[in-house]
Design an enzyme around this catalytic site. Structure first.
Site, mmCIF file in Angstrom:
data_model
loop_
_atom_site.group_PDB
_atom_site.id
_atom_site.type_symbol
_atom_site.label_atom_id
_atom_site.label_comp_id
_atom_site.label_asym_id
_atom_site.label_seq_id
_atom_site.Cartn_x
_atom_site.Cartn_y
_atom_site.Cartn_z
ATOM 1 N N GLU A 1 0.673 -6.202 -44.251
ATOM 2 C CA GLU A 1 0.979 -6.361 -42.590
ATOM 3 C C GLU A 1 0.507 -5.927 -41.352
ATOM 4 O O GLU A 1 0.387 -5.251 -40.997
ATOM 5 C CB GLU A 1 2.600 -6.081 -42.455
ATOM 6 C CG GLU A 1 3.533 -6.941 -43.004
ATOM 7 C CD GLU A 1 4.775 -7.185 -42.979
ATOM 8 O OE1 GLU A 1 5.146 -7.101 -41.227
ATOM 9 O OE2 GLU A 1 5.759 -7.502 -43.255
ATOM 10 N N GLU B 1 -6.273 -0.048 -41.750
ATOM 11 C CA GLU B 1 -7.286 0.080 -40.246
ATOM 12 C C GLU B 1 -6.927 -0.657 -39.618
ATOM 13 O O GLU B 1 -7.451 -0.607 -38.581
ATOM 14 C CB GLU B 1 -8.418 -0.322 -41.571
ATOM 15 C CG GLU B 1 -9.259 0.662 -42.587
ATOM 16 C CD GLU B 1 -8.391 1.426 -43.433
ATOM 17 O OE1 GLU B 1 -6.736 -0.029 -43.827
ATOM 18 O OE2 GLU B 1 -8.556 2.354 -44.205
#
Ligand code: CAA
Length: 379
Positions: A363, A367
């Site tokens: 999900e 990053e």
């Protein structure tokens, strides 16, 4: 501002805690080891109304708020993160979007059975070459007038094998890049739709993760959600809410590991006293408590914003980024506190450590959460 839960929210949390202890704890180690999907337990979760928690009761849901969802996700995830990812995907990635953007007809056909937990939903965005870079969709939904012809492969799809209702994101107008993407409702059994291999994973091993293949699958036009080209926006908005569920899952993994460590530290003796009496252990427990409390508040804040109808994209990304780091840090320390016992399966913390890692990946990786947060603050 109040930090007090309502009686209903407390009742939901307690019911989830009881369910996790009584129904999920037995067999959780074996299900993890042998990758056994918790069929019976998921069926019972559906009967309790945990698979369509925020859906309007007129569409088979429980009509609860997002705060209750966070509380329930934390409790379920303390014990069994494989069950909780199934719950999270069903609630946030399937039910939410169909309820918010589906037509009345689509809601009756696709939402009601999934919200009731009679059928499972899945969300298919990721592809072999489009994970974080989600606009690079290679799956094609060719417009054929009254239907789309769907071709392509999706990867790492939670509930992939056990779902019967799938939200599939696909490109229709490549020249329009992300504005040419559509979202289609696809049913298992449609000719040309094949469920591929089940992944053999590091963690959440009892969850059901598959690739999906579509070869000339005829999807009727009425299965498209929203206007032509709405698919990418739909996926992004869906994930904004999904990230609250995964943040709460990470929180639960962390608090589960913390509770086990606290208990163990009061029982295990070394150098003539319980290890909880050693400052080295006390500092670890204190650090765990601080980050878990912060993660919980971030999850609840994101949920509260959503319940108030306010923008929650940044808050859900912050909650997921922080809670998933907390899950990783806490479970690593939980194994350390348990020493040799932490490294074997019977004490649960090694599983929680393996389960924690995925919360920094799916999900939206950590990053990607930083990208979402940075874009919001630079707007
Ligand atoms: N909320 C709403 N809309 C958003 C959004 C958000 N968080 N992020 C982007 N958008 C919109 C933008 O406003 C833009 O729309 P307009 O053109 O109308 O302005 C459009 O989406 C494209 O956005 P960008 O130009 O920013 O696109 P990008 O390619 O530079 O970056 C991204 C987009 C944020 C990196 C996105 O690709 C992304 O979120 N990637 C991660 C995908 C992801 O989370 N995958 C998880 C897979 S599902 C899963 O794991 C489920 C499971 O099984 C458990």
């Amino acid at each position: 501002m109040t930090f007090q839960l309502s009686e209903e929210q407390i009742a939901v949390r307690d019911a989830a805690r009881e369910f996790a202890q009584n129904e999920l704890l037995p067999g959780v180690i074996e299900r993890d080891e042998h990758q056994i999907f918790p069929h019976e337990q998921i069926k019972k979760l559906g009967e309790l109304g945990f698979l369509g928690m925020m859906v309007d009761p007129k569409y088979g849901g429980s009509g609860m708020d997002t705060i209750s969802y966070v509380l329930a996700m934390e409790e379920i995830s303390k014990i069994d993160a494989s069950a909780s990812v199934c719950m999270s995907v069903n609630n946030s990635l399937f039910c939410w979007g169909v309820e918010k953007y589906g037509t009345e007809e689509q809601k009756q056909k696709w939402l009601v059975p999934v919200a009731k937990g009679e059928k499972l939903g899945a969300f298919a965005l990721s592809e072999p070459e489009a994970g974080s870079d989600a606009t690079s969709q290679k799956t094609v939904a060719e417009d054929k007038g009254d239907h789309y012809l769907l071709n392509g492969t999706k990867n790492w799809i939670t509930n992939g094998g056990n779902a019967s209702h799938y939200i599939v994101i696909a490109q229709t107008h490549p020249e329009l890049t992300h504005k040419g993407i559509n979202v289609l409702l696809v049913e298992k059994g449609m000719p040309g739709f094949v469920v591929g291999k089940k992944e053999n994973k590091l963690g959440i091993r009892a969850s059901d993760t598959h690739s999906l293949m579509f070869q000339d699958v005829k999807v009727p036009k009425e299965n498209r959600i929203g206007a032509d080209g709405f698919g990418f926006k739909f996926a992004m908005e869906t994930l904004n809410g999904g990230r609250i569920g995964i943040a709460a899952q990470a929180l639960g993994i962390a608090s589960g590991a913390y509770e086990l460590s606290l208990q163990y530290s009061k029982e295990r003796k070394a150098f003539g006293k319980e290890i909880s009496q050693h400052q080295a252990i006390q500092f670890k427990l204190a650090d765990m408590e601080v980050s878990i409390e912060a993660a919980r508040l971030l999850c609840l804040k994101a949920a509260w914003l959503k319940d108030q109808g306010l923008d929650y994209a940044k808050a859900s990304a912050i909650a997921k980024l922080y809670a998933s780091q907390t899950a990783m840090d806490t479970t690593i320390e939980a194994v350390q506190i348990h020493g040799g016992y932490g490294y074997v399966k019977e004490f649960h913390v090694e599983r929680l450590m393996r389960d924690a890692k995925i919360t920094q990946i799916y999900e939206g990786t950590s990053e990607i959460q930083r990208i979402v947060i940075a874009r919001e603050i630079l707007k």
